[in-house]
Write a protein that holds these residues in place. Structure first.
Motif, PDB file in Angstrom:
ATOM      1  N   ARG A   1       0.842  -1.187   0.000  1.00 14.17           N
ATOM      2  CA  ARG A   1       0.000   0.000   0.000  1.00 14.17           C
ATOM      3  C   ARG A   1       0.892   1.258   0.000  1.00 14.17           C
ATOM      4  O   ARG A   1       0.634   2.209  -0.740  1.00 14.17           O
ATOM      5  CB  ARG A   1      -0.898  -0.015   1.237  1.00 14.17           C
ATOM      6  CG  ARG A   1      -2.172   0.776   1.086  1.00 14.17           C
ATOM      7  CD  ARG A   1      -3.238   0.347   2.114  1.00 14.17           C
ATOM      8  NE  ARG A   1      -2.756   0.428   3.486  1.00 14.17           N
ATOM      9  CZ  ARG A   1      -2.763  -0.606   4.346  1.00 14.17           C
ATOM     10  NH1 ARG A   1      -3.199  -1.808   3.984  1.00 14.17           N
ATOM     11  NH2 ARG A   1      -2.333  -0.439   5.581  1.00 14.17           N
TER      12      ARG A   1
ATOM     13  N   ASP B   1       2.505   1.782  -3.380  1.00 10.36           N
ATOM     14  CA  ASP B   1       1.523   2.319  -4.328  1.00 10.36           C
ATOM     15  C   ASP B   1       1.314   3.814  -4.113  1.00 10.36           C
ATOM     16  O   ASP B   1       1.306   4.602  -5.056  1.00 10.36           O
ATOM     17  CB  ASP B   1       0.173   1.593  -4.181  1.00 10.36           C
ATOM     18  CG  ASP B   1       0.213   0.218  -4.821  1.00 10.36           C
ATOM     19  OD1 ASP B   1       1.166  -0.055  -5.590  1.00 10.36           O
ATOM     20  OD2 ASP B   1      -0.696  -0.586  -4.540  1.00 10.36           O
ATOM     21  N   GLU B   2       1.162   4.189  -2.835  1.00 11.89           N
ATOM     22  CA  GLU B   2       0.967   5.611  -2.534  1.00 11.89           C
ATOM     23  C   GLU B   2       2.151   6.437  -3.019  1.00 11.89           C
ATOM     24  O   GLU B   2       2.011   7.506  -3.587  1.00 11.89           O
ATOM     25  CB  GLU B   2       0.808   5.825  -1.021  1.00 11.89           C
ATOM     26  CG  GLU B   2      -0.617   5.580  -0.538  1.00 11.89           C
ATOM     27  CD  GLU B   2      -0.671   5.493   0.992  1.00 11.89           C
ATOM     28  OE1 GLU B   2       0.225   6.057   1.666  1.00 11.89           O
ATOM     29  OE2 GLU B   2      -1.602   4.840   1.502  1.00 11.89           O
ATOM     30  N   TYR B   3       3.335   5.887  -2.787  1.00 16.98           N
ATOM     31  CA  TYR B   3       4.531   6.597  -3.211  1.00 16.98           C
ATOM     32  C   TYR B   3       4.547   6.770  -4.726  1.00 16.98           C
ATOM     33  O   TYR B   3       4.846   7.845  -5.250  1.00 16.98           O
ATOM     34  CB  TYR B   3       5.776   5.830  -2.755  1.00 16.98           C
ATOM     35  CG  TYR B   3       7.060   6.431  -3.250  1.00 16.98           C
ATOM     36  CD1 TYR B   3       7.657   7.489  -2.568  1.00 16.98           C
ATOM     37  CD2 TYR B   3       7.675   5.966  -4.408  1.00 16.98           C
ATOM     38  CE1 TYR B   3       8.824   8.053  -3.023  1.00 16.98           C
ATOM     39  CE2 TYR B   3       8.840   6.520  -4.876  1.00 16.98           C
ATOM     40  CZ  TYR B   3       9.416   7.565  -4.185  1.00 16.98           C
ATOM     41  OH  TYR B   3      10.573   8.128  -4.634  1.00 16.98           O
TER      42      TYR B   3
ATOM     43  N   ARG C   1       2.095   6.847  -6.748  1.00 20.74           N
ATOM     44  CA  ARG C   1       1.106   7.826  -7.198  1.00 20.74           C
ATOM     45  C   ARG C   1       1.582   9.242  -6.892  1.00 20.74           C
ATOM     46  O   ARG C   1       0.975  10.204  -7.345  1.00 20.74           O
ATOM     47  CB  ARG C   1      -0.238   7.558  -6.498  1.00 20.74           C
ATOM     48  CG  ARG C   1      -1.052   6.431  -7.154  1.00 20.74           C
ATOM     49  CD  ARG C   1      -2.525   6.470  -6.731  1.00 20.74           C
ATOM     50  NE  ARG C   1      -2.697   6.393  -5.278  1.00 20.74           N
ATOM     51  CZ  ARG C   1      -2.798   5.238  -4.620  1.00 20.74           C
ATOM     52  NH1 ARG C   1      -2.742   4.091  -5.260  1.00 20.74           N
ATOM     53  NH2 ARG C   1      -2.962   5.234  -3.321  1.00 20.74           N
TER      54      ARG C   1
END
Lengths: 474, 474
Positions: B466, B469-471, B473
């Motif tokens: 998670r 993924d955040e990174y 984005r």
């Protein structure tokens, strides 16, 4: 920091008791020397003697030491009493700290009663072997970087606190410009340096903010670490913003690269800095560097200004140790000197007998030409000399083409007292750099260097051969 | 021996001042771990935590430290005042000293205010990286000698005093039976040993006399060094004379070989001792030994009873360091825990986010099966689990065939106070030996060992993905 004389191999103490009880404690002479250059290089930098002299002056068994030894069951009252009065009372001659030194030549000469000379053996070797290893490593990096600016920051992977502290000291002597080890800075008066880690950059909401905060606080030493996120797309741009701001205050930035291909990145970063008008901004690189990598980067034209070298410098990797040894070369019988030597089937393991001196011969520009090991009572060399190879008996030469000769083993301790105060490390460091610069480059080559010549005088060689003959006759 | 908190990289202090002046000093969590086994082996022995805890308890800047820092020009009064009150007030969880440990798993978890956690980084890494290196080396030698008797005597080529002392401590933990380092014996309660050097033998008129004198003085520990002149034609014969004499007193000798072909010589010497009725006399060997040489000697059937190992054990050669790192894994925002991680293009350089615990799973004979890294608030594993490879996202497995699971990170310090006194090193050493004996042999192989499995729990893996993924984005 004072060290207990209990910092010794136990056998030194079991033997010492034996000598005491057998009333066998003559004055003796020991030589410290090594047989092989570290790293397969062409030179070593002698380091540690000043540390050793301080330790020797302070050596004293504590009450706890004595009662510990008593508890082991090996030692009787007479010996324990001797130890409780123990002080090192001997004399020491030594090469100057920071000298370029070579295999086979005595680097330190200790004259003391046998028991004292033995008890200090492990301490002496521990200090000098390690500091010489690291000073030599630093000098190799210095040569590889073409006398560049080197920062040592190996403490986190150094071998023990004191391994780290001694490494910082020796690295500075060998030519580093500073250390990150703050305690070493205080203890040895070495310039300290260091700015930010990745954790600083990540502690703020953005890289830009982290640089901003840093440069506000440390406008004079803003070395910005630009590889945390994306060196070329982000890091260098954020650094240039700071660089332009500081330029207005008449100050300059540096940037540090700690990952990726340092050759490629440093060229790109240099171009970007120059294009932004920051020609004075400097580039520091780090990340598992050593002399080979530094040489390769320079060969590729990488525009590096500062070299951060850590683990490999502070531990002397890939060598673990200088294999220095400490061998009996003479003992006194009353006032008579009896030379001693180790005769071995392996010629490389033979030692050179007698009380010796080393001369270094120079040309008129003070470029060293060769070293000669001779007996201490031989006159100072002047005219043509017959010189001999240290181990190969058929190799000899006549030598006369020199401008000056200088004695290398100088008195540094007499009756347990040092004769001079500690030198400032900066002076020792300058000595190293001057010598390296005077040396013919072929001796400084990283691999397969030209071998600097070490010879024996005719008189020493004759003594040695006479003793081997006597030994062989039984 | 207390160490100053000035034993830190300068950037820890420049950053610390920045955090203080920016009022950014949240409670944080750091993990210490390493990414690669030393020596290309299949295990490491975790060592140094007890040393570290003592140091953390005593950390305090002296007046000299503070005024030195003031003199550097980087630090203002507010920060210097902060440092003059500095104490480490954090909590520490850790694997037990002497645990078998593996890459990627957190070995030490530090929870403290950011500034404190950063200032101790270099000290923590220095101690644990080095002691773990040496304890692992000792265990490798122990395995190679089939759990033989190993004496460490590397001090003369160790890296600094403290490098030597810590090496003796760690070598004993890792399975050595004793050390020659007498000060280490006193400080750490390690058995010390050592008998004679070649210099003892040469100090008398004959080898026979030197053995005679020694055995009179130390009839219980007569380990005679028989290679000074001629091992097979003279040394062993002189030793046998002493052996027969001591046998009448119900005592036995040992002989030591320090040169020549140890395989050939030990067999010859064994035969001569046996023929003389001295079957109980033991054979010690020494001379640049390491685990490879020991294994080779045993493979050739060399009858060695005691292994003296010096330089390579005390310096961890050919490795210079365990490459342990110390990375932020979480920070507190009020009472809320924010997991943090380093996202890198290189998957091996990613870290595992969040506050974590490690479980070791055993079969019914307490043979370790695998380790699982999970979030600290996950329940203790019981039933079947979905487990994930630490870096390869497509590798997962279901795991249920285990008998028991044991938490590995245990509280050892709370609010700056250690929770338990130092363990006796003998207990730690026994723990190492028991674990090695329980481990499947394939994991103990010197080269190319079976790789012990380290997995992430499903929850930890989900958190990690998670965050990546955040990174990505942005």
């Amino acid at each position: 920091m004072t060290i207990s004389p209990l910092f010794t191999d136990l056998y030194e103490l079991t033997m010492a008791q034996g000598y005491l009880l057998n009333h066998h404690n003559p004055h003796v002479v020991f030589d410290m020397f090594f047989r092989r250059q570290p790293y397969g290089g062409g030179f070593a930098i002698f380091a540690g003697i000043d540390t050793l002299l301080d330790d020797l002056e302070g050596l004293k068994f504590s009450c706890d030491d004595i009662s510990y030894l008593g508890s082991l069951g090996y030692f009787g009252d007479e010996f324990l009493e001797y130890l409780s009065e123990f002080r090192f009372s001997g004399s020491v001659l030594s090469f100057r700290e920071g000298s370029l030194v070579f295999p086979e030549e005595p680097l330190i000469r200790v004259e003391a009663p046998l028991i004292e000379a033995q008890i200090i053996e492990s301490l002496l070797l521990n200090i000098v072997n390690f500091q010489t290893l690291i000073a030599t490593k630093a000098a190799r990096v210095l040569v590889a970087t073409e006398f560049g600016s080197i920062l040592e920051f190996g403490m986190r992977r150094a071998q023990g606190y004191n391994g780290a502290l001694m490494a910082s000291r020796a690295a500075y002597i060998g030519g580093a410009s500073g250390t990150s080890n703050t305690l070493a800075g205080r203890l040895y008066n070495i310039p300290v340096s260091g700015t930010m880690a990745h954790s600083w950059v990540m502690a703020f909401d953005s890289e830009a903010e982290s640089f901003e905060r840093y440069s506000e606080l440390y406008p004079d030493t803003s070395i910005l670490l630009i590889d945390t996120f994306d060196t070329l797309n982000q890091g260098i741009e954020n650094a240039i913003i700071i660089g332009k701001k500081l330029r207005k205050q008449g100050k300059r930035i540096g940037v540090r690269l700690d990952s990726g291909d340092l050759s490629y990145l440093s060229k790109q970063v240099r171009a970007r800095l120059d294009a932004a008008g920051l020609r004075y901004a400097f580039i520091a690189v780090s990340g598992d560097l050593n002399e080979q990598i530094a040489a390769q980067l320079l060969a590729e034209g990488a525009p590096v200004d500062v070299w951060g070298v850590g683990t490999q410098l502070a531990t002397g990797h890939p060598d673990a140790a200088v294999s220095g040894v400490y061998k009996l070369s003479a003992r006194y019988q009353g006032r008579q000197i009896i030379p001693t030597m180790k005769v071995s089937n392996n010629p490389a393991k033979m030692t050179n007998p007698g009380i010796k001196q080393v001369f270094r011969f120079y040309d008129k520009d003070r470029t060293p030409l060769r070293d000669v090991i001779q007996l201490a009572d031989e006159p100072i060399p002047e005219g043509p000399m017959e010189l001999h190879h240290p181990t190969l008996h058929y190799k000899r030469t006549m030598f006369s083409a020199f401008h000056s000769a200088e004695e290398q083993l100088l008195p540094v301790m007499r009756e347990g007292k040092r004769l001079n105060p500690q030198e400032d490390l900066k002076i020792i460091r300058d000595r190293v750099i001057t010598q390296l610069q005077r040396m013919d480059e072929t001796f400084l080559r990283q691999i397969n260097p030209h071998e600097y010549k070490i010879s024996l005088s005719r008189a020493l060689r004759d003594l040695k051969f006479r003793m081997i003959d006597e030994y062989n006759r039984g």
